[in-house]
Design a protein around this motif. Structure first.
Motif: not given
Length: 123
Positions: A2, A6, A42-43, A45-49
């Protein structure tokens, strides 16, 4: 893996930032672009979860794309006015960073990270 993705997207943002014209005073604008893409990725990826169902995902992609177009247009318009003081240069830096943040935010919603991950695992 990951963090490698990035960093790869940060380098891509750095290279793409050379396509934008920047004021001659702050050469750090290029680094702002690289950091903004990495933070956006990175944000994203957090939102896509959290945004898995189709309608929400589509709406997130559309709104993010509109934000990208809006901030890139605002950057170009502010750059055409010409920076008059330090506050204008700061505004340009913020607009430049935000306009590179949104493509990084959109990357996890595409298949690009999976394709690059498979290429890196083969190599």
């Amino acid at each position: 893996m990951n963090s490698l993705l990035t960093i790869a997207f940060g380098v891509a943002g750095l290279v793409l930032s050379y396509g934008f014209s920047v004021p001659s005073e702050p050469p750090a604008f290029r680094l702002i672009a690289a950091v903004a893409v990495m933070v956006g990725y990175q944000l994203g990826q957090l939102a896509s979860k959290f945004v898995r169902p189709r309608p929400k995902r589509f709406l997130t992609v559309i709104v993010s794309a509109l934000f990208f177009v809006y901030f890139a247009f605002a950057y170009v318009q502010t750059l055409q006015l010409g920076p008059a003081g330090k506050s204008d240069v700061v505004n340009l830096g913020v607009l430049f960073g935000v306009s590179f943040f949104w493509p990084g935010f959109l990357l996890p919603f595409t298949r690009i990270p999976n394709a690059i991950g498979s290429l890196l695992s083969k190599g």
